[in-house]
Design an enzyme around this catalytic site. Structure first.
Site, PDB file in Angstrom:
ATOM      1  N   ASN A 192      -2.917  -0.301   0.879  1.00  0.00           N
ATOM      2  CA  ASN A 192      -2.905  -1.561   1.627  1.00  0.00           C
ATOM      3  C   ASN A 192      -2.555  -1.359   3.103  1.00  0.00           C
ATOM      4  OD1 ASN A 192      -0.210  -1.029   1.328  1.00  0.00           O
ATOM      5  ND2 ASN A 192       0.231  -2.744  -0.034  1.00  0.00           N
ATOM      6  N   GLN A 198      14.597  -9.326  -0.876  1.00  0.00           N
ATOM      7  CA  GLN A 198      13.462 -10.153  -1.287  1.00  0.00           C
ATOM      8  C   GLN A 198      13.588 -10.501  -2.754  1.00  0.00           C
ATOM      9  OE1 GLN A 198      10.258  -8.467   1.994  1.00  0.00           O
ATOM     10  NE2 GLN A 198       9.735  -8.344  -0.124  1.00  0.00           N
ATOM     11  N   ARG A 239       9.694  -3.078   7.123  1.00  0.00           N
ATOM     12  CA  ARG A 239      10.726  -3.527   6.192  1.00  0.00           C
ATOM     13  C   ARG A 239      11.769  -4.350   6.956  1.00  0.00           C
ATOM     14  NH1 ARG A 239       7.536  -2.910   2.862  1.00  0.00           N
ATOM     15  NH2 ARG A 239       7.551  -1.505   1.084  1.00  0.00           N
ATOM     16  N   HIS A 264       6.365 -11.982   1.907  1.00  0.00           N
ATOM     17  CA  HIS A 264       5.810 -10.619   1.967  1.00  0.00           C
ATOM     18  C   HIS A 264       4.392 -10.596   1.366  1.00  0.00           C
ATOM     19  CE1 HIS A 264       6.841  -6.069   1.420  1.00  0.00           C
ATOM     20  NE2 HIS A 264       5.650  -6.262   1.928  1.00  0.00           N
TER      21      HIS A 264
HETATM   22  P1  NDP Z   1       2.589   6.398   6.698  1.00  0.00           P
HETATM   23  O1  NDP Z   1       3.370   7.324   5.835  1.00  0.00           O
HETATM   24  O2  NDP Z   1       1.146   6.673   6.940  1.00  0.00           O
HETATM   25  O3  NDP Z   1       3.279   6.258   8.110  1.00  0.00           O
HETATM   26  C1  NDP Z   1       4.640   6.243   8.293  1.00  0.00           C
HETATM   27  C2  NDP Z   1       4.933   6.762   9.676  1.00  0.00           C
HETATM   28  O4  NDP Z   1       6.313   6.516   9.957  1.00  0.00           O
HETATM   29  C3  NDP Z   1       4.688   8.254   9.815  1.00  0.00           C
HETATM   30  O5  NDP Z   1       3.887   8.470  10.967  1.00  0.00           O
HETATM   31  C4  NDP Z   1       6.092   8.805  10.015  1.00  0.00           C
HETATM   32  O6  NDP Z   1       6.166   9.836  10.935  1.00  0.00           O
HETATM   33  C5  NDP Z   1       6.785   7.645  10.675  1.00  0.00           C
HETATM   34  N1  NDP Z   1       8.251   7.730  10.630  1.00  0.00           N
HETATM   35  C6  NDP Z   1       9.048   7.990   9.573  1.00  0.00           C
HETATM   36  N2  NDP Z   1      10.336   7.962   9.957  1.00  0.00           N
HETATM   37  C7  NDP Z   1      10.339   7.694  11.274  1.00  0.00           C
HETATM   38  C8  NDP Z   1      11.374   7.556  12.237  1.00  0.00           C
HETATM   39  N3  NDP Z   1      12.664   7.730  11.892  1.00  0.00           N
HETATM   40  N4  NDP Z   1      11.032   7.268  13.502  1.00  0.00           N
HETATM   41  C9  NDP Z   1       9.714   7.128  13.839  1.00  0.00           C
HETATM   42  N5  NDP Z   1       8.691   7.269  12.981  1.00  0.00           N
HETATM   43  C10 NDP Z   1       9.008   7.538  11.712  1.00  0.00           C
HETATM   44  O7  NDP Z   1       2.775   4.971   6.020  1.00  0.00           O
HETATM   45  P2  NDP Z   1       2.003   3.616   6.290  1.00  0.00           P
HETATM   46  O8  NDP Z   1       1.671   3.544   7.723  1.00  0.00           O
HETATM   47  O9  NDP Z   1       0.945   3.414   5.282  1.00  0.00           O
HETATM   48  O10 NDP Z   1       3.179   2.592   5.937  1.00  0.00           O
HETATM   49  C11 NDP Z   1       4.358   2.534   6.726  1.00  0.00           C
HETATM   50  C12 NDP Z   1       5.355   1.571   6.135  1.00  0.00           C
HETATM   51  O11 NDP Z   1       4.848   0.257   6.191  1.00  0.00           O
HETATM   52  C13 NDP Z   1       5.651   1.788   4.640  1.00  0.00           C
HETATM   53  O12 NDP Z   1       6.613   2.783   4.425  1.00  0.00           O
HETATM   54  C14 NDP Z   1       6.157   0.433   4.224  1.00  0.00           C
HETATM   55  O13 NDP Z   1       7.545   0.324   4.471  1.00  0.00           O
HETATM   56  C15 NDP Z   1       5.422  -0.508   5.153  1.00  0.00           C
HETATM   57  N6  NDP Z   1       4.358  -1.230   4.435  1.00  0.00           N
HETATM   58  C16 NDP Z   1       4.423  -2.609   4.379  1.00  0.00           C
HETATM   59  C17 NDP Z   1       3.501  -3.322   3.674  1.00  0.00           C
HETATM   60  C18 NDP Z   1       3.527  -4.818   3.649  1.00  0.00           C
HETATM   61  O14 NDP Z   1       2.915  -5.424   2.765  1.00  0.00           O
HETATM   62  N7  NDP Z   1       4.202  -5.466   4.582  1.00  0.00           N
HETATM   63  C19 NDP Z   1       2.436  -2.657   2.899  1.00  0.00           C
HETATM   64  C20 NDP Z   1       2.383  -1.222   3.125  1.00  0.00           C
HETATM   65  C21 NDP Z   1       3.347  -0.561   3.818  1.00  0.00           C
HETATM   66  P3  NDP Z   1       5.770  11.343  10.693  1.00  0.00           P
HETATM   67  O15 NDP Z   1       4.658  11.330   9.719  1.00  0.00           O
HETATM   68  O16 NDP Z   1       5.379  11.751  12.052  1.00  0.00           O
HETATM   69  O17 NDP Z   1       6.988  11.973  10.158  1.00  0.00           O
END
Ligand code: NDP
Length: 398
Positions: A146, A313, A284, A332
């Site tokens: 998603n 939630q 989140r 959400h």
């Molecule tokens: P990805 O794993 O593709 O992306 C997450 C990114 O966050 C990566 O680039 C990672 O960096 C980065 N990251 C992790 N920790 C840090 C930090 N401390 N500072 C900066 N960057 C950081 O996941 P998605 O993009 O698919 O999803 C991201 C988040 O979105 C999910 O974990 C979830 O919480 C939320 N989400 C919400 C939804 C909703 O319905 N509202 C649905 C789907 C997701 P790197 O890889 O460079 O380490």
């Protein structure tokens, strides 16, 4: 085996008899080439409600015909809730971030047979990951299912906040026509500086989707994107979140919730933002300090806040984000459009098929495997738990 599935409630008026669209567009792959979920078959019609109790993620026929027991409930929070009672002898628990069953250490320790926690969606912060590691419970999610749904929601929220859509729509619904009232907080997004905290699947897609609006694009992440992508989007990379928020009119938050990111947007960071900036957080709720956001909206340090994620939630009825000024919150929902549900239901089915047939689950789906952060978990999460305070979810009254 016993599979416990915690899903959100059915529509108040019962399951829909029909849907607005007869079918969904057919997608072949995700943008980076990763394949969509590939279960052997599915027992649902894509486009139907699957994420609520009666939808059962389309799993009942498959599980029961293979000799397994499926228990589905939405009763997940108060002491003595059905989920807690059923958890104690469950082998697998499935939960969705939209209606998270907080798998705290106590709950994990009550579940002596538990082998795997599946997130029907993305983001496994509702599981105490440290406790799951300590008790060798595998944690998996349906990576990418998603991400693009959320990126669409982000674009919608950026535009609706900056242009002040919610206020204008309300004026019309209330029978009014005062245009000065409707536009006194309304701007064009063109020319603004828009930045994402994290440029993973969602963050990068949101940047790509915002590019045609002729904005200046920025990002902060732990890892730099390839030069070719920076060039394509004319991106400015920031080495720290502070550096990004100082220059951006709009900040969108797209990192997972884990101990490193919990409470990241507190008073101190918000006060370093450009005066009157906007935040869109679909990552989140707990990444933003609840009181600090409400205070900044009141003082005008922030002009608007939107998103679909809360903590806990369901959000208690008196959660301050429900009543703060200039917000564009939804429950959400961004990752559980009917389109997204079809993908994550198929992804859960794929994971279960692999598990029962003792075949490896795709590496990108893994968060914890054999007591260690693995796959996507090793890349994006840190050790620890972000479930503290989740018992407050029991305060929500329907
Ligand atoms: P990805 O794993 O593709 O992306 C997450 C990114 O966050 C990566 O680039 C990672 O960096 C980065 N990251 C992790 N920790 C840090 C930090 N401390 N500072 C900066 N960057 C950081 O996941 P998605 O993009 O698919 O999803 C991201 C988040 O979105 C999910 O974990 C979830 O919480 C939320 N989400 C919400 C939804 C909703 O319905 N509202 C649905 C789907 C997701 P790197 O890889 O460079 O380490």
């Amino acid at each position: 085996m016993k599979i416990l599935c915690i899903l959100y409630d059915d529509p108040k008026s019962g399951m829909p008899k029909n849907y607005p669209l007869p079918n969904l567009p057919k997608l072949k792959k995700y943008p980076d080439g990763m394949t969509l979920p590939t279960p052997k078959s599915i027992d649902f019609n894509p486009g139907e409600l699957l994420g609520c109790v009666s939808g059962e993620l389309g799993l009942r026929k498959f599980l029961e015909s293979n000799g397994h027991q499926l228990v589905v409930t939405s009763d997940k929070d108060a002491d003595g809730c059905k989920a807690d009672k059923e958890l104690v002898d469950s082998d697998i628990v499935i939960s969705q971030p939209f209606w998270p069953y907080y798998l705290t250490r106590n709950r994990i320790e009550s579940a002596k047979k538990l082998k795997m926690a599946i997130t029907a969606g993305i983001g496994s912060d509702h599981v105490d990951l440290q406790a799951a590691m300590d008790h060798k419970i595998d944690v998996v999610e349906v990576t990418y299912c998603n991400s693009r749904s959320v990126a669409e929601h982000i674009v919608m929220m950026i535009l609706s906040l900056v242009r002040d859509y919610h206020n204008q729509h309300k004026i019309v619904k209330d029978g009014g026509w005062n245009i000065a009232d409707a536009v006194q907080r309304s701007y064009d997004v063109e020319g603004m500086h828009v930045g994402t905290v994290a440029a993973g699947r969602i963050g990068l897609d949101a940047l790509r989707k915002m590019k045609p609006f002729d904005v200046h694009l920025h990002y902060f992440d732990r890892h730099k994107l390839p030069d070719s992508v920076e060039k394509e989007l004319n991106l400015t990379f920031h080495e720290s979140v502070e550096s990004l928020v100082k220059v951006c009119d709009v900040v969108t938050i797209n990192c997972p919730l884990h101990p490193e990111t919990e409470n990241l947007f507190d008073d101190k960071l918000i006060n370093k933002m450009k005066k009157g900036a906007y935040i869109v957080n679909t990552a989140r709720g707990k990444i933003c300090n609840r009181e600090a956001i409400a205070k900044a909206l009141k003082s005008g340090q922030l002009s608007g806040y939107a998103g679909d994620v809360w903590f806990p939630q369901p959000a208690p009825n008196d959660h301050i984000w429900r009543s703060m000024p200039n917000h564009g919150m939804t429950p959400h929902t961004s990752g559980t459009s009917l389109t997204a549900q079809a993908r994550y239901a198929a992804g859960v089915r794929e994971i279960l098929e692999c598990f029962f047939e003792k075949k490896p689950i795709r590496d990108p789906y893994l968060i914890i495997k054999d007591g260690q952060l693995a796959g996507m978990g090793a890349h994006s999460y840190s050790k620890g738990s972000a479930t503290g305070g989740s018992e407050e979810a029991a305060k929500y009254k329907k």
